[in-house]
Design an enzyme around this catalytic site. Structure first.
Site, PDB file in Angstrom:
ATOM      1  CE  LYS A  86      -3.510   2.224   2.976  1.00  0.00           C
ATOM      2  NZ  LYS A  86      -4.266   2.088   4.247  1.00  0.00           N
ATOM      3  CB  SER A 126      -6.948   4.518   4.005  1.00  0.00           C
ATOM      4  OG  SER A 126      -6.184   3.716   4.899  1.00  0.00           O
ATOM      5  CB  SER A 140      -7.790   1.782   6.886  1.00  0.00           C
ATOM      6  OG  SER A 140      -8.117   3.128   7.127  1.00  0.00           O
TER       7      SER A 140
END
Length: 473
Positions: free
Chosen positions: A71, A147, A171
């Site tokens: 990520k 996220s 997230s």
């Protein structure tokens, strides 16, 4: 190996074939690159061209040869540029591996790309101005959550069997719910946390990953969990046995509480609530003792406690070698930096006090119950633009309340440090995934995984695949 065969296998299944020499790691990587190139473009889920070559890894690790993505929440992987989803960060390159990245390498994971995230990771939607919206494989007009949104999109599409992500208020679990995945937020201290919004935010952010199967989650946790780095003030108790063994052993008969009412009083979509209620009925049918109950949570204290993450994120940006250009930040990010710079010790101590006011009643609840079942989100996956991080007029607290109105059930357990897991147990009339959250006492990932395996067997989701699935659509 054909694309459809690759996409239909989870990470454990791929590793079995590689070890049996029915397919080579190089062949698996080649197919994964084709899948990632297609899905990354269709879904807008990658921030960079694919790594060429793949990042260094141990080929004989427990996941040797299994494709993987990381990520854009850096600095995370040595030598890899990162942006935190922001136009204001240019030319930044990680100088060293995050402790978890080192464990990923040792596990043999073949990191091939970097996934999208909202600016600074402070949203439940992945629609940064820099990269544009990441599209949901189930419905391209819907968001993927945040996220860890790019990670969720690629796993759901079958481009990789699992992906790195982190969870500071939901997230991992929110994208899992939006994309029909398994999303485990481990206990505080179970996996290494990073300096951006982990240790500095009193352990509210936890690093791990997203998968399509419970067994992949268990095996991945076995591969990367362990003692925290020397000097880390957070540590979860060690497991009694490997997590993968919990899938066979079973959790025993548990005291299960179910609630579908948001602590803040916001409305919960009836289809979302029904999925959690059905999960409770399944658990009762399996043999657990199920009753309606909920911890006493003060929603205002949750918001105040999450200001620790806000301050930690803002401080990391303000301490950077080059401060970001405010004109290149999205509206809420500018507010976060301004409020962080204006905050003092009394503000931080008020947030710490709020964290205690959330953690104590939740911990007390788990002296009477073994498991809590809730919806993961309060709503179905939102259309793009619903959560506009670049909208003017927010304070940090009003933005937190905005995203918690959409996802009111997850952040409590970042504040308290308890392990929580989203399972893709429901599907809406529109064909959208619906997640159900399981929560257990601190350090009891074994219970979550054992129960998740029972639910996966009782209500399997493997055959439910999105329209944009590699080899299918």
């Amino acid at each position: 190996m054909e694309l459809y065969e690759y996409a239909s296998l989870d990470a454990v299944g791929l590793r079995v074939l590689i070890r049996a020499r029915e397919v080579s790691a190089a062949e698996v990587e080649s197919v994964a690159r084709r899948a990632l190139a297609a899905a990354g473009t269709d879904l807008g889920a990658l921030t960079l061209p694919l790594f060429e070559p793949a990042l260094d890894h141990e080929p004989d690790g427990p996941f040797g040869g299994v494709p993987f993505v990381i990520k854009d929440s850096g600095p995370f992987a040595r030598g890899v540029p990162f942006t935190l989803g922001s136009r204001s960060i240019r030319g930044a390159v990680a100088q060293a591996d995050h402790d978890l990245m080192a464990r990923f390498r040792t596990a043999g994971l073949v990191a091939l790309g970097q996934t999208t995230a909202p600016e600074l990771g402070l949203s439940f939607s992945t629609e940064p101005v820099r990269y544009g919206p990441t599209r949901n494989p189930w419905a391209p007009d819907r968001g993927v959550g945040g996220s860890s949104g790019g990670a969720a999109a690629l796993v759901a599409a079958g481009a990789v069997p699992f992906a790195h992500g982190n969870d500071g208020a939901g997230s991992l679990r929110v994208p899992a719910a939006c994309c029909g995945l398994v999303g485990l937020k481990p206990s505080r201290g179970r996996t290494p946390s990073g300096p951006l919004a982990g240790e500095a935010a009193f352990g509210q952010t936890v690093e791990f990953g997203l998968t399509r199967t419970v067994r992949d989650t268990a095996h991945l946790l076995d591969a990367v969990a362990g003692a925290p780095p020397v000097g880390d003030k957070y540590a979860a108790p060690p497991p009694v046995r490997p997590y993968a063994e919990e899938l066979r052993a079973g959790p025993g008969r548990l005291r299960v509480a179910v609630t579908t009412r948001a602590w803040s009083g916001v409305a919960v979509d009836p289809q979302v609530a029904a999925a959690a209620e059905t999960a409770g009925q399944l658990l009762e049918w399996i043999g657990h003792m199920v009753s309606p109950a909920s911890p006493a949570v003060d929603p205002d204290a949750v918001v105040e406690a999450l200001m620790l993450s806000v301050y930690a994120t803002g401080a990391a940006m303000l301490r950077a070698p080059r401060r970001p250009d405010p004109s290149l930040l999205e509206a809420v990010s500018r507010v976060v930096l301004g409020e962080t710079e204006a905050a003092g010790a009394l503000d931080v101590m008020a947030a710490v006090d709020a964290q205690h006011r959330v953690t104590r009643p939740v911990a007390d609840f788990f002296t009477r119950y073994d498991l809590l079942v809730t919806p993961t989100l309060g709503q179905l996956p939102a259309p793009h633009g619903t959560l506009d991080y670049d909208a003017p007029g927010h304070t940090a607290r009003s933005w937190l309340r905005r995203i918690l109105a959409y996802g009111p059930f997850t952040a409590v357990f970042n504040v308290s440090g308890h392990p929580a897991m989203s399972l893709p147990l429901g599907q809406s009339r529109e064909g959208l995934p619906v997640g159900v959250q399981l929560v257990a006492a601190h350090g009891r990932e074994d219970l979550l995984l054992g129960v998740a395996a029972q639910l996966e067997q009782a209500a399997p989701w493997e055959e439910r695949r999105p329209l944009s699935f590699c080899g299918v659509g």
